[in-house]
Design an enzyme around this catalytic site. Structure first.
Site, short mmCIF file in Angstrom:
data_model
loop_
_atom_site.label_atom_id
_atom_site.label_comp_id
_atom_site.label_asym_id
_atom_site.label_seq_id
_atom_site.Cartn_x
_atom_site.Cartn_y
_atom_site.Cartn_z
N HIS A 33 8.87 74.49 -30.33
CA HIS A 33 7.76 75.45 -30.39
C HIS A 33 7.98 76.45 -31.53
O HIS A 33 7.05 76.80 -32.26
CB HIS A 33 7.66 76.24 -29.08
CG HIS A 33 7.40 75.40 -27.87
ND1 HIS A 33 8.31 75.30 -26.84
CD2 HIS A 33 6.34 74.65 -27.51
CE1 HIS A 33 7.82 74.52 -25.90
NE2 HIS A 33 6.62 74.10 -26.27
N ASP A 146 4.79 64.71 -29.47
CA ASP A 146 3.74 64.20 -28.57
C ASP A 146 2.69 63.51 -29.44
O ASP A 146 1.57 63.99 -29.61
CB ASP A 146 3.15 65.36 -27.78
CG ASP A 146 4.22 66.09 -26.99
OD1 ASP A 146 4.54 65.64 -25.89
OD2 ASP A 146 4.77 67.09 -27.51
P1 AMP Z 1 4.27 71.72 -24.84
O1 AMP Z 1 4.61 73.16 -24.52
O2 AMP Z 1 5.31 70.75 -24.41
O3 AMP Z 1 2.87 71.36 -24.39
O4 AMP Z 1 4.26 71.63 -26.42
C1 AMP Z 1 3.47 72.45 -27.21
C2 AMP Z 1 3.48 71.95 -28.63
O5 AMP Z 1 4.82 71.94 -29.12
C3 AMP Z 1 2.94 70.52 -28.77
O6 AMP Z 1 2.14 70.43 -29.93
C4 AMP Z 1 4.20 69.72 -28.88
O7 AMP Z 1 4.03 68.50 -29.58
C5 AMP Z 1 5.09 70.66 -29.66
N1 AMP Z 1 6.49 70.30 -29.47
C6 AMP Z 1 7.17 70.18 -28.29
N2 AMP Z 1 8.43 69.78 -28.50
C7 AMP Z 1 8.56 69.62 -29.85
C8 AMP Z 1 9.63 69.21 -30.70
N3 AMP Z 1 10.82 68.87 -30.23
N4 AMP Z 1 9.40 69.16 -32.04
C9 AMP Z 1 8.19 69.50 -32.54
N5 AMP Z 1 7.15 69.89 -31.79
C10 AMP Z 1 7.32 69.95 -30.47
#
Ligand code: AMP
Length: 271
Positions: A33, A146
């Site tokens: 994030h 994702d």
């Molecule tokens: P989430 O809180 O899991 O819904 O993720 C929010 C955003 O952060 C989404 O666009 C995810 O793809 C991105 N994200 C989560 N983990 C990673 C990571 N390891 N590397 C890059 N982006 C990430």
């Protein structure tokens, strides 16, 4: 950092700017994030982060209630990064209005994770469609971790002529190779090690397959991953990054997509 819990006060503030950069999250913030936020800060608009664990994208109620939450720590991280706005809505704020645009759910929502998580992507597209209508961001920063989600939101935006641009951000990994994820917090030390071995193995096998030094069937790859300590693999597939279609061979634009469980924790990656 200004924090908003309802869309009226949020809109009153953010619409004074001539554009907003938006990072949707479900909280439990980590370095994945943080990389999205840092990238957004390089663009000209103010940065808005949302934290909302969307119940509609969890087919399994337990998985929803088990989802790690730590708003206090998240706020500290966001303040340190000098994020301009944080939006932490309640269900009614997101779902209590009629949207202008109908959702668009591309056929790829039925594949990969969609095969195993019924209605997951419908929930993701619904919440993004609503967040976009509330915030009207110029840019939206999303992670390639994702990848299928990123692909489907791009489709929503182009099909519904939405005036937002998606900025796709590279996957951030832990030192042992495992993709940073809120769910990693739930892994034991040993499970985290297994996840690292899975990552290393996929990197290895991908290189071998790309340089055509070996042929190995998907069954064999699965067997090998099972032997590393993974009991339940949802899928392991070769997909093209441009159109997400299946490939039999690895090229420069093909990644290996995987989803598997360690105990009751579901992990995904594409390498
Ligand atoms: P989430 O809180 O899991 O819904 O993720 C929010 C955003 O952060 C989404 O666009 C995810 O793809 C991105 N994200 C989560 N983990 C990673 C990571 N390891 N590397 C890059 N982006 C990430």
């Amino acid at each position: 950092m200004k924090i908003f819990k309802d869309k009226q006060s949020l809109q009153k503030e953010i619409f004074q700017n001539n554009g907003i950069s938006f990072i949707p999250t479900m909280g439990g913030l980590h370095k994945g994030h943080i990389s999205l936020i840092k990238k957004s800060k390089k663009y000209k608009f103010k940065t808005l982060v949302s934290i909302y664990v969307n119940p509609k994208q969890f087919d399994n109620k337990q998985e929803f209630s088990r989802y790690p939450k730590n708003l206090k720590k998240d706020i500290e991280i966001l303040k340190k990064l000098k994020v301009d706005y944080l939006y932490t809505p309640l269900f009614k704020d997101i779902y209590g209005f009629k949207t202008k645009n109908k959702i668009y759910l591309d056929k790829f929502s039925k594949q990969l994770c969609g095969k195993f998580r019924k209605n997951h992507f419908k929930g993701v597209v619904q919440v993004m469609n609503r967040l976009i209508e509330i915030i009207k961001p110029k840019y939206i920063f999303m992670g390639k971790k994702d990848y299928q989600q990123l692909f489907l939101i791009k489709k929503l935006i182009s099909r519904r002529n939405i005036n937002s641009k998606i900025i796709a951000c590279d996957i951030i990994r832990e030192r042992n190779g495992v993709a940073a994820s809120t769910r990693n917090l739930k892994l034991t030390k040993n499970e985290f090690k297994i996840a690292s071995k899975v990552y290393q193995y996929i990197v290895y096998i991908k290189k071998k397959l790309r340089t055509k030094k070996i042929f190995i069937s998907k069954k064999e790859i699965e067997k090998k991953i099972n032997a590393l300590g993974v009991k339940n693999i949802n899928y392991i597939e070769f997909r093209d990054l441009k159109d997400l279609k299946k490939r039999n061979k690895i090229s420069n634009t093909t990644n290996i997509f995987i989803a598997y469980y360690l105990r009751n924790i579901r992990l995904i990656d594409n390498i």
